[in-house]
Structure formats: structure tokens, C-alpha cells
Design an enzyme around this catalytic site. Structure first.
Site, short mmCIF file in Angstrom:
data_model
loop_
_atom_site.label_atom_id
_atom_site.label_comp_id
_atom_site.label_asym_id
_atom_site.label_seq_id
_atom_site.Cartn_x
_atom_site.Cartn_y
_atom_site.Cartn_z
N ASP A 192 -26.69 6.12 24.59
CA ASP A 192 -26.15 7.47 24.55
C ASP A 192 -26.85 8.36 23.51
OD1 ASP A 192 -25.10 5.75 22.65
OD2 ASP A 192 -23.04 6.49 22.81
N HIS A 193 -27.43 7.72 22.48
CA HIS A 193 -28.06 8.46 21.37
C HIS A 193 -28.74 7.44 20.49
CE1 HIS A 193 -24.81 6.71 19.14
NE2 HIS A 193 -23.94 7.24 20.00
N ASP A 249 -24.23 0.02 17.94
CA ASP A 249 -23.78 1.27 17.32
C ASP A 249 -22.92 1.00 16.09
OD1 ASP A 249 -23.30 4.32 17.57
OD2 ASP A 249 -21.27 3.50 17.49
N ASP A 284 -24.64 1.19 23.32
CA ASP A 284 -24.31 2.34 22.48
C ASP A 284 -25.18 2.35 21.22
OD1 ASP A 284 -22.89 4.27 20.85
OD2 ASP A 284 -21.16 3.94 22.14
N THR A 334 -21.14 10.08 21.27
CA THR A 334 -20.93 9.03 22.28
C THR A 334 -20.26 9.54 23.57
OG1 THR A 334 -20.79 7.34 20.58
CG2 THR A 334 -19.75 6.83 22.71
N HIS A 380 -23.77 2.24 12.27
CA HIS A 380 -22.93 3.10 11.43
C HIS A 380 -22.67 2.43 10.07
CE1 HIS A 380 -21.93 6.49 13.95
NE2 HIS A 380 -21.70 5.69 14.97
ZN LIG Z 1 -22.45 6.17 20.81
#
Ligand SMILES: [Zn+2]
Length: 404
Positions: A241-242, A196, A38, A73, A200
Site C-alpha cells: 500500500d505504501h 508494516d 502492508d 493504509t 513502524h
Molecule cells: Zn499500510
């Protein structure tokens, strides 16, 4: 009677010859392991701190992968396993409201909604299609895999729990692969969330992100070592996912400065905002948002650019605002600290690009450069030997990567 017995005997003796012409049984096919890291931005691979992922890319192939909009996500994980854009797979955001259920909101923090098939049944994930076609599947976490979608779950699945360590996740996958062939999964998912989370909290350029990358890469090394020890070849497809982009609280667009907070519902906020006018406030909300703003562009969902492939699903909010890269759209107090990193921006943003790397016995060619994440689904279908459902993806990636 004698003729009938002879006929049956003839049929039985003919059977082995017919079986030889059938395709190789599933058990003889190399298993495929789909790994999601992720928030692993495509260029993290160039940092030189993930030797195991680099080895997979070197032995097989890698390329930047463009996520679907919104670069969130849940929508993108569902796109990866359905080949359908969020607008078509029904998971149009990490949070969303359906006009057929106006009083509730789908959100990650509300398991009663997030685990309700109502939200997921607009598409069929590849593990359901695989099971229908006789290919056994197992999921070591994947958004949606806990939900009985079209009344079906993977043969083996796990309730998502962030406290299950990366090592425990990899060991669960290795245990599945040690099973006898008749109960061994042929398609497995594996999910890591720590890159991920660090992105963040601390931003994409932080030591914390690098530590998380090293840690997940080590677990992928543990997976590779485990496969080697049991003499098993597998197709490993690693995706994200990104990406991730640095954000800070000096770059905030505060909708409360533009509109009364009780005039609208902020279905989702941050790098993009999904805004629904509250009852009887359409005029003031549309008038305020649908004009030029610094660092933000808002449009009616039906007027979004074609390249976003977004806005036709009834679950998409009436107005979609997209922040300039690095900016954050808020309505009142932020639900979490803004400074750090975020994703959800326009999927053309190069910092939203996601990782793709794959290797294995059936990965014999090179990805043709940056591609859209809807093309992963046809590749997976080819690797696990099933007939894919209709999707938004095309087979160019699958053909290039499996070229002999
Ligand atoms: Zn994600």
C-alpha cells in the site's frame, strides 16, 4: 402442437453449438490471488532476503509502484481494489470526518465507524463488481472486505484478526482453492501486516523488518508449494500500500508551538496532518498555518498541487500540511512513539514507493517501469475476466503485463 415440439427440439439441439462459441467458463480460467504486504517498500526486494517474491518477479514482472496521496493504509488499499484515488473513493485518510456526520470520526480503532458502509459506499470494490458479474470472490483480509459495501460482501470473508498467523491465512486460501470448481473462488485477496508493524516500531532499516520480510516471503513460498502440490496454476499479484521512512523524535513539528491546541481538530497527524479549525477559529488557524514553516508545508485543500489528486472530497480536512521527509507533525503528546518508521508523506517521496510483483499463466509481459497504483485495478479486471467500472487507472499496465 407438433410444430411447436419440433421447434423446441430444434432449439435444444442447437444449444451445444452456441455454447461452444461462448467464452471459456470462469472455472477454466486460472484464479487470481491479490496479495498485499502492508508497508513493503519497493526497494526491500533488492535486499536479497525474499527469494520467493524474487522468483515471482523473475518468472513474471516487477516494478516500483507509486501510491496515492495520502500514503496511508486504508486509502491505498481501497485505491488498489477500486482504481479510484482516495479523493474519489471516499476513504480519504486512516482517520476522517464527514460534514454529514460532524460528531463522529472514522478511525481504525473504532469498528462502529470503520465497519459502517456509509464510509465505503462512494466506490465499489472489485469483489462486489466480480460477484455481480458472476465471478466468485473470497478475501483473507483486506480493508473494507468486512463491510457490506453496496449491500454486498465477498462470498467468503474473514473478520480482521491480527492473531491469525501468516500460515493460517495461506492455508485458508489453499483450502478455498481445493474446493470443487463450482464453489471455488476465482478472485482471492490475502493480506500480511507484520512488515508494516515492524517498520513502524523499529524503522525500515531494522533487523526486525528484515525478519518480517523473510517470514512473509516464507509464507508466499508455502502458498506456491501448495498450489504446485494440487497442480493448480494461479496468477499471483503482489502489492504493497505504501513504503516506509525512518523517523525520530528529534524531527518533530509541534503544532502546539504555533497554535492553541483547542483552536483546531487534528483529524490525522504524523507525516501529513489533516487540520480542521474548531468552531469560530478559522482566522487564527488559517493565519498561523498558511505561512512558511520549517520542515512543513500547509495549504488549503483547494490549493493542493494537481499531481496529488486530493482535496475535492468533502471529507478532506480544510488544511493539509505535509511534513518534509522524515519529519513528524504532532499536536501535543504523540499517540505512539515517534522514533521508528512512518508513511503518509508526499507520494513523490521515493521511500513511499510500494512493491509490485506478479507472475502466472496470464502474466506474459513486463511492467513499463514505475506506475501509479490506480492502474492495478484494470489489470485485476483483465485477469479475472470482468468488465471494470470507470476508474482513475488506465490500461497501459494491464496491456503491457498481459501482452502475448
Ligand atoms: Zn499500510
Amino acid at each position: 402442437m407438433k410444430t411447436l415440439v419440433l421447434l423446441i427440439l430444434t432449439l435444444i439441439s442447437a444449444a451445444p453449438a452456441m455454447a461452444q462459441e461462448a467464452p471459456a467458463p470462469a472455472a477454466e480460467r486460472a484464479p487470481t490471488i491479490l496479495i498485499s504486504i502492508d508497508g513493503f517498500r519497493s526497494d526491500y526486494l533488492d535486499r536479497g532476503i525474499s527469494p520467493n517474491i524474487a522468483a515471482i518477479a523473475a518468472q513474471g514482472t516487477s516494478a516500483p509502484m507509486r501510491p496515492s496521496f495520502p500514503t496511508k493504509t486504508f486509502p491505498n488499499h481501497y485505491t488498489l481494489v477500486t482504481g479510484l484515488r482516495p479523493d474519489h473513493n471516499g476513504i480519504v485518510g486512516n482517520s476522517m470526518i464527514d460534514p454529514r456526520r460532524p460528531l463522529v470520526k472514522f478511525s481504525l480503532g473504532d469498528p462502529r465507524q470503520a465497519l459502517d458502509p456509509f464510509w465505503w459506499d462512494e466506490a465499489e470494490p472489485i469483489w462486489v463488481t466480480a460477484e455481480k458479474q458472476g465471478v466468485r470472490s473470497a478475501t483473507m483480509f483486506w480493508p473494507g472486505s468486512e463491510v457490506p459495501i453496496h449491500d454486498s460482501r465477498p462470498e467468503d470473508w474473514q473478520r480482521f484478526d491480527q492473531n491469525v498467523t501468516g500460515r493460517q491465512r495461506v492455508n485458508a486460501v489453499l483450502d478455498w482453492l481445493r474446493r470443487p470448481a463450482d464453489i471455488r473462488p476465482q478472485f482471492i485477496t490475502l493480506y500480511f501486516d507484520t512488515v508494516d508493524t515492524a517498520g513502524h516500531r523499529f524503522g525500515p532499516d531494522s533487523d526486525d523488518v528484515n525478519a518480517a520480510i523473510r517470514d512473509v516471503d516464507g509464507e508466499i513460498g508455502h502458498l506456491r508449494a501448495g498450489l504446485k502440490a494440487m497442480g493448480m496454476q494461479a496468477n499471483i499479484v503482489i502489492v504493497a500500500d505504501h513504503g516506509m521512512r525512518a523517523t525520530d523524535d528529534a524531527r518533530v513539528i509541534q503544532l502546539a508551538d504555533i497554535l492553541p491546541l483547542d483552536s483546531f481538530i487534528m483529524v490525522e497527524g504524523g507525516p501529513y496532518a489533516a487540520v480542521e479549525p474548531a468552531a469560530a477559529t478559522d482566522t487564527i488557524v488559517y493565519d498561523a498555518l498558511l505561512q512558511p514553516h520549517d520542515h512543513m508545508n500547509c495549504q488549503r485543500k483547494e490549493d493542493l498541487p494537481e499531481r496529488l489528486h486530493y482535496g475535492s472530497n468533502p471529507r478532506v480536512a480544510a488544511i493539509i500540511c505535509i511534513a518534509e521527509a522524515g519529519w513528524t507533525i504532532l499536536a501535543g503528546e504523540p499517540p505512539y512513539p515517534v522514533t521508528g518508521g512512518a508513511h503518509g508523506y508526499d507520494n513523490n517521496d521515493p521511500e513511499m514507493l510500494a512493491l509490485f510483483a506478479a507472475s502466472g499463466p496470464d502474466i506474459t509481459g513486463q511492467a513499463p517501469g514505475t506506475f501509479d497504483n490506480v492502474d492495478i485495478y484494470p489489470l485485476l479486471a483483465r485477469l479475472i475476466g470482468i468488465t471494470p467500472l470507470a476508474s482513475d487507472g488506465n490500461s497501459a499496465l494491464a496491456e503491457a503485463v498481459t501482452r502475448r
